[in-house]
Design a protein around this motif. Structure first.
Motif, PDB file in Angstrom:
ATOM      1  N   SER A   1       1.131   3.296  -2.454  1.00 19.47           N
ATOM      2  CA  SER A   1       0.545   4.334  -3.155  1.00 19.47           C
ATOM      3  C   SER A   1      -0.399   4.999  -2.112  1.00 19.47           C
ATOM      4  O   SER A   1      -0.711   6.289  -2.293  1.00 19.47           O
ATOM      5  CB  SER A   1      -0.231   3.855  -4.389  1.00 19.47           C
TER       6      SER A   1
ATOM      7  N   THR B   1      -0.378  -2.301  -9.585  1.00 21.59           N
ATOM      8  CA  THR B   1      -1.550  -2.673  -9.153  1.00 21.59           C
ATOM      9  C   THR B   1      -2.563  -2.271 -10.128  1.00 21.59           C
ATOM     10  O   THR B   1      -3.265  -2.809 -10.513  1.00 21.59           O
ATOM     11  CB  THR B   1      -1.811  -1.828  -7.898  1.00 21.59           C
TER      12      THR B   1
ATOM     13  N   HIS C   1      -4.134   3.985  -9.387  1.00 20.95           N
ATOM     14  CA  HIS C   1      -4.797   2.596  -9.452  1.00 20.95           C
ATOM     15  C   HIS C   1      -5.761   2.520 -10.324  1.00 20.95           C
ATOM     16  O   HIS C   1      -6.106   1.358 -10.817  1.00 20.95           O
ATOM     17  CB  HIS C   1      -5.571   2.187  -8.256  1.00 20.95           C
TER      18      HIS C   1
ATOM     19  N   ASP D   1      -7.051   0.691   0.808  1.00 16.73           N
ATOM     20  CA  ASP D   1      -5.934   0.950   1.268  1.00 16.73           C
ATOM     21  C   ASP D   1      -5.825   2.442   1.976  1.00 16.73           C
ATOM     22  O   ASP D   1      -5.206   2.616   2.925  1.00 16.73           O
ATOM     23  CB  ASP D   1      -4.763   0.872   0.051  1.00 16.73           C
TER      24      ASP D   1
ATOM     25  N   GLU E   1      -5.554   8.053  -5.063  1.00 20.28           N
ATOM     26  CA  GLU E   1      -5.128   6.858  -5.263  1.00 20.28           C
ATOM     27  C   GLU E   1      -6.131   6.436  -6.719  1.00 20.28           C
ATOM     28  O   GLU E   1      -5.504   5.753  -7.412  1.00 20.28           O
ATOM     29  CB  GLU E   1      -6.234   5.710  -4.316  1.00 20.28           C
TER      30      GLU E   1
ATOM     31  N   GLY F   1       0.796  -1.181  -0.093  1.00 22.17           N
ATOM     32  CA  GLY F   1      -0.056   0.037  -0.030  1.00 22.17           C
ATOM     33  C   GLY F   1       0.770   1.309  -0.114  1.00 22.17           C
ATOM     34  O   GLY F   1       0.302   2.359   0.437  1.00 22.17           O
TER      35      GLY F   1
HETATM   36 MG    MG Z   1      -1.249   0.638  -4.389  1.00 26.44          MG
END
Ligand code: MG
Ligand code: ADP
Ligand code: PMV
Length: 387
Positions: A147, A243, A197, A204, A193, A145
């Motif tokens: 990011s 991811t 992502h 996360d 995120e 996690g």
């Molecule tokens: Mg991530």
């Protein structure tokens, strides 16, 4: 003035990927953090640049504020109390700012983190000069996690500098936001995120914001209190992956096989709910700690099987599974898979000698092991009079 923020990484005990498709997942923060320091120069100083230093990579990005304003002022803002998504058009404008910065081909994956920074910065603080420095304990792109921790730490530092949050800057030491500020911080981090992502579930950033352990489904969190000691070995296969691509791959498989994948996601939902129950139910004469650990091991193995069905395992992950199984230990990948990190439950009665042996064997394969502190603090900020 300087404000520092720190935000933890996480492990997902059950439910990664399926959580993107509406299933329940369980995650816990870990004691490895990303740190952001934001220094705003005194208004009489002639510094008119926004500088971002990624200290661990020895990289610096710097833009004249006028250049950022020219590129992004059409977006309006700042709008710190209204978390807003970066549209495809805004993203193009941001990318144009980054393209001028010559990121080496080898470090191109960092561009999404820098884009998230520019979006969060200009949306929350507007066009003020500042120097922002990032460091992290977390391996990047490994399922822990990084990011989300980055987006939470950025958002926390930026909100602390904005006029939106009500916080006494004279307080010393690390501080936690109040409930409504945490909610705002979490929403902003989620917007960051999304840039990194593509289609995050939000688990996360939520666990990084609030810390401890959470059950998460469709944007809603339930805090969980563990009633048992939980010790996990984290093995980093050091196989890099992204991811965004893995999440997109699962969505494509779902489009091709909607019925089968819906059954897989339902099964994961049941596993996560059961896992949360086992963690929360106190041990008793009828349910010993050992029996609870055996249940967790079985649920982890079932979840791993379903992650294989989703197509996100990897030969390196399979090597970790086989190695730990030799010692009768159960493992599953954590995070997006495709490489990255694997979790192994270390039962309370497992001898230190066995733990040492399994770590030695995993490390002889070129993997890196660490034993995580699970369920620690969430995001925190700290003010200092500047340096
Ligand atoms: Mg991530
Ligand atoms: N400390 C950091 N500095 C710059 N970018 C970062 C940092 N941490 C994370 N990122 C961004 O996040 C990406 C990794 O995120 P992701 O693929 O979701 O893996 P994970 O979240 O599991 O580490 C990096 O490629 C980079 O763009
Ligand atoms: C695969 C997923 O469930 C978790 C991804 O975690 P990480 O970026 O690999 O640490 C995606 C998400 O929930 O947003």
């Amino acid at each position: 003035m300087e404000v520092k923020a720190r935000a933890p990484g996480k492990i997902i005990l059950s439910g990664e990927h399926a959580v993107v498709h509406g299933s329940t997942a369980v995650a816990a923060s870990i004691g490895l953090c990303t740190y952001v320091s934001l220094q705003v120069p005194p208004s009489n100083e002639n510094d008119d640049r926004l500088t971002l230093q990624l200290k661990d990579m020895a990289l610096e990005f710097s833009w004249p504020i006028g250049r950022i304003k020219e590129a992004l002022s059409s977006l309006g803002g700042p709008f710190p109390s209204t978390p807003t998504s970066c549209s495809a058009e805004s993203f193009k404008l941001i990318l144009a700012l980054i393209e001028g910065q010559n990121i080496l081909e080898a470090k191109i994956s960092l561009a999404s983190g820098v884009s998230a920074f520019l979006w969060l910065y200009t949306s929350i603080l507007g066009f003020k000069p500042a120097t922002v420095v990032v460091t992290s304990d977390l391996p990047l792109g490994s399922g822990l996690g990084s990011s989300a921790a980055l987006c939470v730490a950025f958002s926390a530092a930026l909100l602390a500098c904005s006029d939106t949050v009500n916080i006494d800057m004279k307080q010393e030491g690390w501080l936690v936001f109040g409930e409504s500020e945490l909610e705002l911080l979490n929403k902003w981090a989620f917007e960051g995120e999304k840039i990194i992502h593509g289609k995050p579930s939000g688990i996360d950033n939520t666990v990084s914001t609030y810390g401890n352990m959470i059950k998460f489904r469709s944007g809603n969190l339930t805090r969980i209190k563990s009633s048992m000691p939980l010790k996990m070995l984290i093995t980093n296969t050091k196989v890099g992956r992204n991811t965004k691509a893995l999440v997109a791959g699962v969505s494509e498989r779902t489009l091709r096989n909607p019925d089968a994948m819906s059954s897989v996601f339902n099964a994961v939902d049941s596993i996560s709910k059961e896992l949360a129950n086992v963690i929360q139910t106190p041990a008793s004469d009828d349910l010993s700690i050992t029996a609870k650990e055996e249940k967790l091991e079985e649920l982890m193995e079932m979840n791993q099987g379903l992650l294989q069905c989703m197509g996100v395992s990897h030969v390196s992950i399979e090597t970790v599974l086989r190695t730990t199984l030799k010692y009768k230990l159960a493992s599953k990948l954590t995070g997006a898979g495709g490489g990255g990190c694997v979790l192994t439950l270390l039962p309370t009665l497992l001898s230190g000698t066995i733990v040492d042996k399994v770590i030695a064997e995993l490390e002889s394969c070129g993997f890196q092991c660490l034993i995580a502190e699970i369920g620690g603090k969430g995001a925190e900020i700290c003010f200092s009079a500047s340096s």
